[in-house]
Design an enzyme around this catalytic site. Structure first.
Site, mmCIF file in Angstrom:
data_model
loop_
_atom_site.group_PDB
_atom_site.id
_atom_site.type_symbol
_atom_site.label_atom_id
_atom_site.label_comp_id
_atom_site.label_asym_id
_atom_site.label_seq_id
_atom_site.Cartn_x
_atom_site.Cartn_y
_atom_site.Cartn_z
ATOM 1 N N GLU A 50 7.327 -46.035 25.261
ATOM 2 C CA GLU A 50 6.193 -45.981 26.180
ATOM 3 C C GLU A 50 6.607 -46.706 27.448
ATOM 4 O OE1 GLU A 50 2.708 -47.628 24.406
ATOM 5 O OE2 GLU A 50 2.655 -46.166 22.787
ATOM 6 N N ASP A 61 -5.336 -54.354 29.745
ATOM 7 C CA ASP A 61 -4.136 -55.144 29.487
ATOM 8 C C ASP A 61 -4.402 -56.637 29.546
ATOM 9 O OD1 ASP A 61 -2.376 -52.945 29.198
ATOM 10 O OD2 ASP A 61 -2.407 -52.660 31.368
#
Length: 274
Positions: A50, A61
């Site tokens: 990824e 995040d």
């Protein structure tokens, strides 16, 4: 048509282990070092990569990946630059799947059709766009599938049995199970609950289920890998980059730190079912 992602999960299954999915931020801490990290991941043990697309407002995040994105943006990373990294990677590796992970805004600004054509040409295999719900599938998901690019959905502990079919309807490649509520980087509270969730998702789909968020060590990978088709590790790899920096700059330890950590966790993945 069998894809690189299909082949990666099939090969891992044949080896009686989960697939090992690694996340790194594209462009962190600088463009050249990030390219070297990307190139080193398959040999270190990554089955699928990824590649994070840096964005100024990464709402899903945690701090480590937010800081990695800031470093990448400061280094001059762009969407075109990220695709250039993949093109460079593909000159030496035609087999390892690469999934672009990020947010929709940069793709929308670039233009969906233009982006999908460029991503396909560069060698992108899949997309994880965390801020596009299933109700917006016509925006990017359906066009991506038509372009031959997998669209991978996130499911969470709060995705119930009524919601799952909606989320999974156009999902392809694999299902990414986020093992907790909250942002990246936190610790898994219950490994048993993760196993139960994976089985619940698998009752709704034949796709592989990969588990991410909170897997930080070889031991974590070995334990979660007993239940999951794939293990996703990201935050600790971005942290490994940060720990080697001196005055914000890469050192001769930066690439090796990520490579060695990937190799260590890969060993945990391999013993998950032994």
């Amino acid at each position: 048509m069998t894809t690189r992602i299909d082949r990666a999960f099939a090969a891992a299954k044949a080896a009686n282990r989960p697939a090992f999915v690694t996340y790194v931020m594209g462009g962190d801490p600088d463009l050249a070092t990030s390219q070297a990290i990307l190139n080193a991941l398959p040999q270190a043990g990554a089955d699928i990569i990824e590649l994070g697309l840096p964005f100024s407002d990464p709402m899903a995040d945690g701090v480590a990946i937010q800081m990695g994105g800031q470093r990448a943006l400061k280094a001059g990373q762009t969407l075109l630059g990220l695709l250039g990294m993949v093109e460079e990677f593909r000159r030496k590796d035609e087999n390892t799947p690469i999934v672009l992970m990020g947010y929709y805004n940069p793709i929308y600004s670039f233009g969906v059709d233009r982006f999908l054509a460029a991503a396909k040409e560069a060698g992108i295999d899949g997309l994880i766009i965390v801020d596009l719900p299933a109700e917006e599938d016509n925006e990017l998901c359906i066009p991506a599938l038509k372009a031959g690019i997998n669209f991978i959905r996130l499911t969470t502990p709060t995705t119930n049995d009524q919601r799952l079919p909606v989320v999974l309807e156009n999902t392809s490649g694999f299902v990414y199970y986020v093992s907790m509520t909250g942002v990246t980087g936190a610790a898994i509270k219950s490994r048993a609950a993760v196993g139960e969730a994976v089985q619940r998702i698998k009752a709704h789909t034949d796709l592989p289920v990969a588990v991410g968020f909170g897997i930080k060590t070889a031991e974590d990978a070995a334990e979660i890998g007993k239940h999951a088709d794939g293990i996703v590790v990201g935050t600790v790899l971005v942290e490994a980059v940060a720990k080697t920096l001196v005055d914000g700059k890469a050192t001769d330890r930066t690439v090796a730190a990520v490579r060695d950590l990937v190799a260590d966790i890969a060993a945990g993945v391999k013993r998950a079912r032994t």
